[in-house]
Write a protein that holds these residues in place. Structure first.
Motif, PDB file in Angstrom:
ATOM      1  N   ARG A   1       0.842  -1.208   0.000  1.00 21.54           N
ATOM      2  CA  ARG A   1       0.000   0.000   0.000  1.00 21.54           C
ATOM      3  C   ARG A   1       0.865   1.241   0.000  1.00 21.54           C
ATOM      4  O   ARG A   1       0.480   2.278  -0.518  1.00 21.54           O
ATOM      5  CB  ARG A   1      -0.887   0.003   1.236  1.00 21.54           C
TER       6      ARG A   1
ATOM      7  N   GLU B   1       2.010   1.680  -3.695  1.00 23.96           N
ATOM      8  CA  GLU B   1       0.981   1.649  -4.734  1.00 23.96           C
ATOM      9  C   GLU B   1       0.648   3.038  -5.263  1.00 23.96           C
ATOM     10  O   GLU B   1       0.441   3.233  -6.448  1.00 23.96           O
ATOM     11  CB  GLU B   1      -0.280   1.003  -4.158  1.00 23.96           C
ATOM     12  N   ASP B   2       0.632   4.029  -4.361  1.00 22.86           N
ATOM     13  CA  ASP B   2       0.182   5.352  -4.800  1.00 22.86           C
ATOM     14  C   ASP B   2       1.279   6.204  -5.438  1.00 22.86           C
ATOM     15  O   ASP B   2       0.966   7.224  -6.026  1.00 22.86           O
ATOM     16  CB  ASP B   2      -0.512   6.112  -3.653  1.00 22.86           C
TER      17      ASP B   2
ATOM     18  N   ASP C   1      -0.211   0.644 -13.947  1.00 24.62           N
ATOM     19  CA  ASP C   1      -1.578   0.766 -14.457  1.00 24.62           C
ATOM     20  C   ASP C   1      -1.908  -0.341 -15.445  1.00 24.62           C
ATOM     21  O   ASP C   1      -3.016  -0.858 -15.467  1.00 24.62           O
ATOM     22  CB  ASP C   1      -1.789   2.135 -15.115  1.00 24.62           C
TER      23      ASP C   1
ATOM     24  N   LYS D   1      -2.596  -3.433 -13.540  1.00 23.95           N
ATOM     25  CA  LYS D   1      -3.937  -3.422 -12.962  1.00 23.95           C
ATOM     26  C   LYS D   1      -5.010  -3.614 -14.026  1.00 23.95           C
ATOM     27  O   LYS D   1      -6.056  -4.184 -13.745  1.00 23.95           O
ATOM     28  CB  LYS D   1      -4.177  -2.101 -12.245  1.00 23.95           C
TER      29      LYS D   1
ATOM     30  N   PRO E   1     -11.357  -3.967 -10.337  1.00 25.07           N
ATOM     31  CA  PRO E   1      -9.901  -4.024 -10.434  1.00 25.07           C
ATOM     32  C   PRO E   1      -9.317  -4.612  -9.144  1.00 25.07           C
ATOM     33  O   PRO E   1      -9.982  -4.591  -8.118  1.00 25.07           O
ATOM     34  CB  PRO E   1      -9.488  -2.554 -10.576  1.00 25.07           C
ATOM     35  N   LEU E   2      -8.113  -5.103  -9.217  1.00 24.26           N
ATOM     36  CA  LEU E   2      -7.462  -5.636  -8.024  1.00 24.26           C
ATOM     37  C   LEU E   2      -6.561  -4.585  -7.394  1.00 24.26           C
ATOM     38  O   LEU E   2      -6.042  -3.719  -8.084  1.00 24.26           O
ATOM     39  CB  LEU E   2      -6.585  -6.841  -8.383  1.00 24.26           C
ATOM     40  N   THR E   3      -6.376  -4.689  -6.093  1.00 23.89           N
ATOM     41  CA  THR E   3      -5.366  -3.835  -5.473  1.00 23.89           C
ATOM     42  C   THR E   3      -4.013  -4.480  -5.736  1.00 23.89           C
ATOM     43  O   THR E   3      -3.928  -5.672  -6.043  1.00 23.89           O
ATOM     44  CB  THR E   3      -5.562  -3.733  -3.954  1.00 23.89           C
TER      45      THR E   3
ATOM     46  N   LEU F   1      -6.847   7.563  -3.042  1.00 20.73           N
ATOM     47  CA  LEU F   1      -5.628   6.791  -3.276  1.00 20.73           C
ATOM     48  C   LEU F   1      -5.759   5.359  -2.785  1.00 20.73           C
ATOM     49  O   LEU F   1      -4.951   4.512  -3.123  1.00 20.73           O
ATOM     50  CB  LEU F   1      -4.436   7.469  -2.594  1.00 20.73           C
ATOM     51  N   ARG F   2      -6.754   5.088  -1.996  1.00 21.33           N
ATOM     52  CA  ARG F   2      -6.939   3.730  -1.494  1.00 21.33           C
ATOM     53  C   ARG F   2      -7.911   2.932  -2.369  1.00 21.33           C
ATOM     54  O   ARG F   2      -8.167   1.777  -2.123  1.00 21.33           O
ATOM     55  CB  ARG F   2      -7.464   3.759  -0.057  1.00 21.33           C
ATOM     56  N   SER F   3      -8.491   3.597  -3.357  1.00 15.96           N
ATOM     57  CA  SER F   3      -9.475   2.927  -4.189  1.00 15.96           C
ATOM     58  C   SER F   3      -8.801   1.863  -5.059  1.00 15.96           C
ATOM     59  O   SER F   3      -7.614   1.916  -5.330  1.00 15.96           O
ATOM     60  CB  SER F   3     -10.169   3.950  -5.073  1.00 15.96           C
ATOM     61  N   ARG F   4      -9.613   0.895  -5.500  1.00 17.04           N
ATOM     62  CA  ARG F   4      -9.087  -0.135  -6.384  1.00 17.04           C
ATOM     63  C   ARG F   4      -8.828   0.423  -7.769  1.00 17.04           C
ATOM     64  O   ARG F   4      -8.031  -0.087  -8.519  1.00 17.04           O
ATOM     65  CB  ARG F   4     -10.120  -1.247  -6.540  1.00 17.04           C
ATOM     66  N   LYS F   5      -9.560   1.477  -8.112  1.00 22.44           N
ATOM     67  CA  LYS F   5      -9.449   2.033  -9.453  1.00 22.44           C
ATOM     68  C   LYS F   5      -8.078   2.689  -9.634  1.00 22.44           C
ATOM     69  O   LYS F   5      -7.668   3.482  -8.790  1.00 22.44           O
ATOM     70  CB  LYS F   5     -10.544   3.090  -9.598  1.00 22.44           C
ATOM     71  N   PRO F   6      -7.374   2.359 -10.708  1.00 22.67           N
ATOM     72  CA  PRO F   6      -6.058   2.962 -10.914  1.00 22.67           C
ATOM     73  C   PRO F   6      -6.128   4.493 -10.880  1.00 22.67           C
ATOM     74  O   PRO F   6      -7.109   5.078 -11.345  1.00 22.67           O
ATOM     75  CB  PRO F   6      -5.660   2.489 -12.307  1.00 22.67           C
TER      76      PRO F   6
END
Lengths: 299, 139
Positions: free
Chosen positions: A188, A191-192, A212, A215, A276-278, B6-11
């Motif tokens: 996590r 990821e951002d 991206d 994902k 979508p997956l994390t 930012l925690r969403s599953r969506k890119p």
């Protein structure tokens, strides 16, 4: 551009890295992910030229790294366990960095003092673990490196400081195309900010892709049919994982979203949901596919 | 400017694209208005500049924005930006909603009445910049 070609490394007759080949583009934030003991730290130490690979080559802008001062002076590595000279204050450490790195920017150092708010006359050893990590970032960013390599960088930082540090990294990436490599097992956390990720498993690169795209290529599907699940559909899709939850199936499917949807909808499911997956889930399923027994760990 | 989850599953890049589309369609961002530069946005939102770059490229290829070399990205004038793809998406949504309504027992007449009502309310989808008046503050 950082280019690794068929890099191998052995410690005490045990091969830690096998034939690692990959590239990192300039100005990218690259996340190096992997299970414990996968070889992340060893790989980072080879990239920055602390360790020497047995075979293969590591090149930065076409130059070998190991014992090459020209390359190394543009690069900073913040290791997992930090080292500062005993009894040195922040100010003295800064002087030391200034001597080592020709790109040192004293103005930046003074500016960042506002951001971190630590007393530069104080000995680094008197600070807490998280504060020492802040000092490491402060010094590293003031040296204006072209490449910043970070091993588990956010460990021990509180959320406010973490955000501050990420923001500083992003500024340097945006303003002067700094390249950042971050290793982490905390998905996590990366990821951002990462745009590219590589997953290292038992000394090999399992997967390496634009985040991206990664994902966009794998989805979680919840699906139910009036009668049986059509066997033909299951053959058409590339299903990585299947779970039964009552009459609803949960599938992890690989493929482009539109294609997967088209195939599934042609069989007229009564319930159909695609998510979508994390990054964490991608990691778990990909590692599961590579024989890393995830379920045992999650129990 | 706006917040992303930012925690969403969506890119993040998809969230950015959708957010900008929404702002452009609702005319919060108007034709020929300059979008924030990649650097500014990256800084403000703590988002990887490469991700923003990619979102801008996607918006450009979908016809929502255009870019001028060395000057930045700008909002495309409205008549040119409704893409076929977007229309198809809306059609899909409508289909789903109508099937649900029929399943729940709504009659064709009810739906037609509803449609008339919507057409009445929005002026039949004909864009009239003078009548809308919502952008007076900006001009």
């Amino acid at each position: 551009m950082i280019k690794l070609q068929e890099v191998t490394k052995t410690f005490h007759k045990q091969q830690v890295l096998h034939d690692i080949t990959f590239q990192i583009k300039g100005g990218s934030i690259y996340g190096l992910l992997g299970s414990n003991g996968a070889g992340k730290t060893t790989l980072l130490k080879i990239i920055v030229g602390i360790l020497k690979q047995e075979q293969g080559s590591v090149q930065i802008e076409g130059q070998q790294v190991f014992e090459n001062i020209d390359v190394k002076k543009q690069m900073i590595f913040i290791p997992d366990s930090l080292y500062f000279f005993p009894h040195y204050t922040i100010e003295q450490m800064a002087k030391f960095y200034q001597n080592i790195y020709p790109s040192w920017n004293q103005e930046r150092f003074v500016e960042l003092r506002e951001v971190f708010g630590l007393n530069i006359k104080k000995k680094v050893s008197q600070f807490s673990k998280g504060m020492r990590r802040q000092v490491a970032f402060w010094l590293a960013l003031s040296a204006m490196p072209a490449i910043l390599v970070l091993d588990e960088p956010f460990d021990g930082l509180d959320p406010v400081v973490r955000r501050k540090v990420k923001n500083l990294l992003i500024q340097d990436v945006a303003d002067r195309k700094m390249t950042v490599i971050i290793s982490s097992h905390n998905l996590r956390e990366v990821e951002d900010i990462c745009d590219y990720v590589g997953i290292l498993h038992e000394g090999s690169i399992l997967l390496e892709k634009d985040l991206d795209e990664l994902k966009a290529d794998i989805h979680k599907v919840q699906i139910a049919f009036r009668n049986h699940v059509p066997a033909a559909l299951k053959n058409e899709l590339s299903i990585l994982h299947e779970e039964k939850r009552g009459s609803v199936r949960l599938w992890i499917v690989r493929g482009a979203e539109t294609e997967v949807s088209k195939k599934i909808e042609s069989y007229q499911p009564i319930v159909y949901d695609l998510l979508p997956l994390t990054l964490e889930e991608i990691f778990v399923y990909e590692m599961g596919g590579a024989g890393y027994n995830v379920e045992n760990i999650l129990v | 400017m706006f917040d992303l989850d930012l925690r969403s599953r969506k890119p993040i890049y998809e969230q950015l694209v959708d957010k900008f589309k929404e702002l452009i369609m609702k005319e919060v961002l108007q034709a020929d208005e300059k979008l924030p530069s990649v650097r500014t946005l990256a800084r403000q939102m703590t988002i990887n500049p490469n991700t923003i770059q990619k979102a801008y490229r996607e918006l450009e290829s979908q016809g929502y924005i255009y870019s001028l070399k060395g000057k930045g990205s700008f909002v495309q004038a409205s008549s040119e930006k409704v893409s076929q793809e977007e229309l198809l998406k809306v059609q899909e949504k409508l289909k789903a909603a109508i099937s649900e309504a029929l399943y729940l027992g709504m009659k064709r007449v009810d739906i037609e009445l509803l449609l008339d009502e919507i057409v009445e309310m929005t002026g039949g989808g004909i864009r009239d910049d003078k009548a809308s008046g919502s952008n007076e503050d900006f001009s």
